[in-house]
Design a protein around this motif. Sequence first.
Motif, PDB file in Angstrom:
ATOM      1  N   ASP A 201      -8.044 -15.264   6.417  1.00 38.96           N
ATOM      2  CA  ASP A 201      -8.307 -16.475   5.637  1.00 38.96           C
ATOM      3  C   ASP A 201      -9.355 -16.172   4.571  1.00 38.96           C
ATOM      4  O   ASP A 201     -10.405 -15.576   4.866  1.00 38.96           O
ATOM      5  CB  ASP A 201      -8.800 -17.597   6.544  1.00 38.96           C
ATOM      6  CG  ASP A 201      -7.734 -18.017   7.550  1.00 38.96           C
ATOM      7  OD1 ASP A 201      -6.541 -17.824   7.251  1.00 38.96           O
ATOM      8  OD2 ASP A 201      -8.109 -18.518   8.627  1.00 38.96           O
ATOM      9  N   LEU A 202      -9.097 -16.587   3.339  1.00 43.62           N
ATOM     10  CA  LEU A 202     -10.033 -16.335   2.252  1.00 43.62           C
ATOM     11  C   LEU A 202     -11.143 -17.379   2.261  1.00 43.62           C
ATOM     12  O   LEU A 202     -10.869 -18.574   2.361  1.00 43.62           O
ATOM     13  CB  LEU A 202      -9.312 -16.369   0.901  1.00 43.62           C
ATOM     14  CG  LEU A 202      -8.232 -15.308   0.694  1.00 43.62           C
ATOM     15  CD1 LEU A 202      -7.590 -15.482  -0.681  1.00 43.62           C
ATOM     16  CD2 LEU A 202      -8.815 -13.918   0.838  1.00 43.62           C
ATOM     17  N   PRO A 203     -12.423 -16.959   2.184  1.00 37.61           N
ATOM     18  CA  PRO A 203     -13.528 -17.934   2.102  1.00 37.61           C
ATOM     19  C   PRO A 203     -13.416 -18.772   0.833  1.00 37.61           C
ATOM     20  O   PRO A 203     -12.837 -18.344  -0.173  1.00 37.61           O
ATOM     21  CB  PRO A 203     -14.782 -17.045   2.075  1.00 37.61           C
ATOM     22  CG  PRO A 203     -14.339 -15.716   2.587  1.00 37.61           C
ATOM     23  CD  PRO A 203     -12.901 -15.582   2.204  1.00 37.61           C
ATOM     24  N   SER A 204     -13.961 -19.973   0.890  1.00 35.20           N
ATOM     25  CA  SER A 204     -13.893 -20.869  -0.269  1.00 35.20           C
ATOM     26  C   SER A 204     -14.788 -20.406  -1.404  1.00 35.20           C
ATOM     27  O   SER A 204     -14.512 -20.669  -2.574  1.00 35.20           O
ATOM     28  CB  SER A 204     -14.289 -22.294   0.153  1.00 35.20           C
ATOM     29  OG  SER A 204     -15.592 -22.291   0.728  1.00 35.20           O
ATOM     30  N   SER A 205     -15.880 -19.720  -1.068  1.00 37.73           N
ATOM     31  CA  SER A 205     -16.810 -19.267  -2.112  1.00 37.73           C
ATOM     32  C   SER A 205     -16.240 -18.053  -2.834  1.00 37.73           C
ATOM     33  O   SER A 205     -15.644 -17.166  -2.219  1.00 37.73           O
ATOM     34  CB  SER A 205     -18.157 -18.894  -1.489  1.00 37.73           C
ATOM     35  OG  SER A 205     -17.975 -17.888  -0.506  1.00 37.73           O
ATOM     36  N   ARG A 206     -16.429 -18.022  -4.157  1.00 33.20           N
ATOM     37  CA  ARG A 206     -15.949 -16.904  -4.962  1.00 33.20           C
ATOM     38  C   ARG A 206     -17.064 -15.865  -5.104  1.00 33.20           C
ATOM     39  O   ARG A 206     -17.609 -15.658  -6.178  1.00 33.20           O
ATOM     40  CB  ARG A 206     -15.515 -17.409  -6.343  1.00 33.20           C
ATOM     41  CG  ARG A 206     -14.374 -18.388  -6.294  1.00 33.20           C
ATOM     42  CD  ARG A 206     -13.069 -17.671  -5.977  1.00 33.20           C
ATOM     43  NE  ARG A 206     -11.943 -18.608  -5.896  1.00 33.20           N
ATOM     44  CZ  ARG A 206     -10.679 -18.230  -5.807  1.00 33.20           C
ATOM     45  NH1 ARG A 206     -10.378 -16.958  -5.804  1.00 33.20           N
ATOM     46  NH2 ARG A 206      -9.723 -19.130  -5.720  1.00 33.20           N
ATOM     47  N   ASP A 207     -17.402 -15.206  -4.002  1.00 34.34           N
ATOM     48  CA  ASP A 207     -18.481 -14.233  -4.033  1.00 34.34           C
ATOM     49  C   ASP A 207     -17.978 -12.904  -3.490  1.00 34.34           C
ATOM     50  O   ASP A 207     -16.779 -12.660  -3.415  1.00 34.34           O
ATOM     51  CB  ASP A 207     -19.672 -14.743  -3.213  1.00 34.34           C
ATOM     52  CG  ASP A 207     -19.268 -15.115  -1.782  1.00 34.34           C
ATOM     53  OD1 ASP A 207     -18.098 -14.846  -1.410  1.00 34.34           O
ATOM     54  OD2 ASP A 207     -20.099 -15.667  -1.047  1.00 34.34           O
ATOM     55  N   GLU A 208     -18.932 -12.021  -3.116  1.00 29.54           N
ATOM     56  CA  GLU A 208     -18.557 -10.701  -2.627  1.00 29.54           C
ATOM     57  C   GLU A 208     -17.764 -10.782  -1.326  1.00 29.54           C
ATOM     58  O   GLU A 208     -16.895  -9.930  -1.069  1.00 29.54           O
ATOM     59  CB  GLU A 208     -19.818  -9.845  -2.417  1.00 29.54           C
ATOM     60  CG  GLU A 208     -20.520  -9.427  -3.690  1.00 29.54           C
ATOM     61  CD  GLU A 208     -21.399 -10.520  -4.269  1.00 29.54           C
ATOM     62  OE1 GLU A 208     -21.430 -11.619  -3.678  1.00 29.54           O
ATOM     63  OE2 GLU A 208     -22.039 -10.273  -5.305  1.00 29.54           O
ATOM     64  N   ILE A 209     -18.044 -11.780  -0.488  1.00 22.53           N
ATOM     65  CA  ILE A 209     -17.292 -11.924   0.758  1.00 22.53           C
ATOM     66  C   ILE A 209     -15.832 -12.266   0.448  1.00 22.53           C
ATOM     67  O   ILE A 209     -14.905 -11.761   1.093  1.00 22.53           O
ATOM     68  CB  ILE A 209     -17.925 -13.013   1.650  1.00 22.53           C
ATOM     69  CG1 ILE A 209     -19.419 -12.718   1.869  1.00 22.53           C
ATOM     70  CG2 ILE A 209     -17.203 -13.092   2.973  1.00 22.53           C
ATOM     71  CD1 ILE A 209     -19.678 -11.401   2.539  1.00 22.53           C
ATOM     72  N   HIS A 210     -15.616 -13.123  -0.536  1.00 25.02           N
ATOM     73  CA  HIS A 210     -14.252 -13.451  -0.952  1.00 25.02           C
ATOM     74  C   HIS A 210     -13.551 -12.199  -1.474  1.00 25.02           C
ATOM     75  O   HIS A 210     -12.376 -11.948  -1.141  1.00 25.02           O
ATOM     76  CB  HIS A 210     -14.296 -14.528  -2.038  1.00 25.02           C
ATOM     77  CG  HIS A 210     -12.944 -14.989  -2.497  1.00 25.02           C
ATOM     78  ND1 HIS A 210     -12.236 -14.326  -3.483  1.00 25.02           N
ATOM     79  CD2 HIS A 210     -12.161 -16.034  -2.117  1.00 25.02           C
ATOM     80  CE1 HIS A 210     -11.091 -14.945  -3.679  1.00 25.02           C
ATOM     81  NE2 HIS A 210     -11.021 -15.976  -2.864  1.00 25.02           N
ATOM     82  N   ALA A 211     -14.261 -11.395  -2.276  1.00 27.01           N
ATOM     83  CA  ALA A 211     -13.669 -10.146  -2.782  1.00 27.01           C
ATOM     84  C   ALA A 211     -13.344  -9.194  -1.634  1.00 27.01           C
ATOM     85  O   ALA A 211     -12.309  -8.507  -1.653  1.00 27.01           O
ATOM     86  CB  ALA A 211     -14.623  -9.489  -3.777  1.00 27.01           C
ATOM     87  N   LEU A 212     -14.223  -9.145  -0.622  1.00 24.93           N
ATOM     88  CA  LEU A 212     -13.958  -8.301   0.547  1.00 24.93           C
ATOM     89  C   LEU A 212     -12.705  -8.762   1.274  1.00 24.93           C
ATOM     90  O   LEU A 212     -11.865  -7.938   1.680  1.00 24.93           O
ATOM     91  CB  LEU A 212     -15.167  -8.338   1.488  1.00 24.93           C
ATOM     92  CG  LEU A 212     -14.989  -7.638   2.843  1.00 24.93           C
ATOM     93  CD1 LEU A 212     -14.756  -6.151   2.647  1.00 24.93           C
ATOM     94  CD2 LEU A 212     -16.211  -7.876   3.736  1.00 24.93           C
ATOM     95  N   ALA A 213     -12.550 -10.071   1.461  1.00 22.37           N
ATOM     96  CA  ALA A 213     -11.358 -10.595   2.141  1.00 22.37           C
ATOM     97  C   ALA A 213     -10.096 -10.265   1.355  1.00 22.37           C
ATOM     98  O   ALA A 213      -9.063  -9.893   1.941  1.00 22.37           O
ATOM     99  CB  ALA A 213     -11.498 -12.107   2.337  1.00 22.37           C
ATOM    100  N   VAL A 214     -10.155 -10.402   0.026  1.00 23.85           N
ATOM    101  CA  VAL A 214      -8.988 -10.064  -0.805  1.00 23.85           C
ATOM    102  C   VAL A 214      -8.640  -8.585  -0.649  1.00 23.85           C
ATOM    103  O   VAL A 214      -7.467  -8.207  -0.501  1.00 23.85           O
ATOM    104  CB  VAL A 214      -9.272 -10.417  -2.273  1.00 23.85           C
ATOM    105  CG1 VAL A 214      -8.157  -9.893  -3.174  1.00 23.85           C
ATOM    106  CG2 VAL A 214      -9.411 -11.920  -2.441  1.00 23.85           C
TER     107      VAL A 214
END
Length: 455
Positions: A201-214
């Motif tokens: 699941d992709l986090p809602s925030s567009r940060d480094e964690i979101h980039a890691l999930a992608v």
Amino acid sequence: MTLWATSIVAAAMILTGVALLLALRYSIWRDLDAIAAQRVSYVSSLVEHGQLRGLIPSTGGEADVVQVLDTSGHVLASSDSEVRPGSRSGFPHPLPPRLLDGHPMTLRNLTGIADGGDFRVTARPTRVDGRPATIVAAVSLAQSQRTLSSLTTALAIGVPVLIALVALTISVTARRTLRPVETLRRQAADISATDPHHRLDLPSSRDEIHALAVTLNDMLARLDAASAAQNRFVADAAHELRSPLTAIRAQLEVMARYPDAERDPLMAAELLEDTERLHDLVEDLLALARSEDPAPRRPHTVVDLDEVVLAEIRRQRGPTGTRIDAHKVSAGRVRGDAEALRRVVRNLLDNARRHAAHQVRVALAEHGGAVELTVSDDGAGIPPEDRTRIFERFTRLDEARSREAGGSGLGLAIVAGIVTAHGGTIHADQDPSHEEGGLGGARLVIRLPPAGQPD
């Protein structure tokens, strides 16, 4: 993270607190030394004008004490009315040399001065009635010590509380920041081989964690595609190997159960043909596996690709009636594995002869900073929708699906793997028509870096 950050903050706050205490003490002592110097200057003026009496006029400061001492340490004059001239002074005798040299000092536990305690003391030599004497001024440190003590107590209580608050804040912030990472970790741990299509699941925030999930989802997609390709490869290989093995087994069972002197030699020849086809298929499978193996390969050397091409053309001209035109083969040097490049040329020629009607044309030259190898035939050509698919494993177009056509669907896949490993590219196209100087059939083009450039 909390430990390191808290340690750094604690060290910074402790150093800052110590520096604050030292700076405050220095400032207080400097002010007290200025007061004592003023008192010494005042008494010195009285001495110079002959106005010194036994009682030195007070300035109103209860903490100020001024005395004029003779060489034996007895009082000549004092600002304290209770100290009589001629009495023994409460200051140490003799006075410290550093104090007599004009440097203010802190003297502790002076019981005979005012109410006693610690004092900042300043002294100046003088002469009274022609005899040597010393003017000594002292300012009590009691008030400044209470101020410093209160500040020390406040820092001793406040700094640990502030450090604890910082540690709690950092810990809560770090845990909240890393919570999406923990969620990703749990989801990744739940993904198993039985459910390879699941994604994080992709986090809602567009940060480094979101980039890691992608990035992790992209990696899972690649792994899923690789696993599916491997499963297809195993299934296709098993299917391709089963057919000749089944035929060989059936023929051997017939020969074993029903011997026939006239038929057995013919069946033996067919068995040999099936065995050779099976051997070629196994060799192709091994070559394909080697071309895709990420392990280090043999060292690359400079290869005269034109010599490799001409040698393979000479080898293939004899067995068939297909004419191979090599007039456009010129010099071309690349860096790579000579044996692998030889297999590339062999597979291209085999493929071209298999689909050609009468003629195959080979061209080799340097174009646009690359060594370009082109193999064309006068066959039916390749439909545009299949020109990418032919480089996949076990791909055989409709006209080549018969076993007698000789193709296993691995030749061009092996070529693509080897060419890619050598830093090159391969694509299929339609050769120009006979009227335009071409053969009108399929054309396969390989571009490799020349030997003068890195792979």
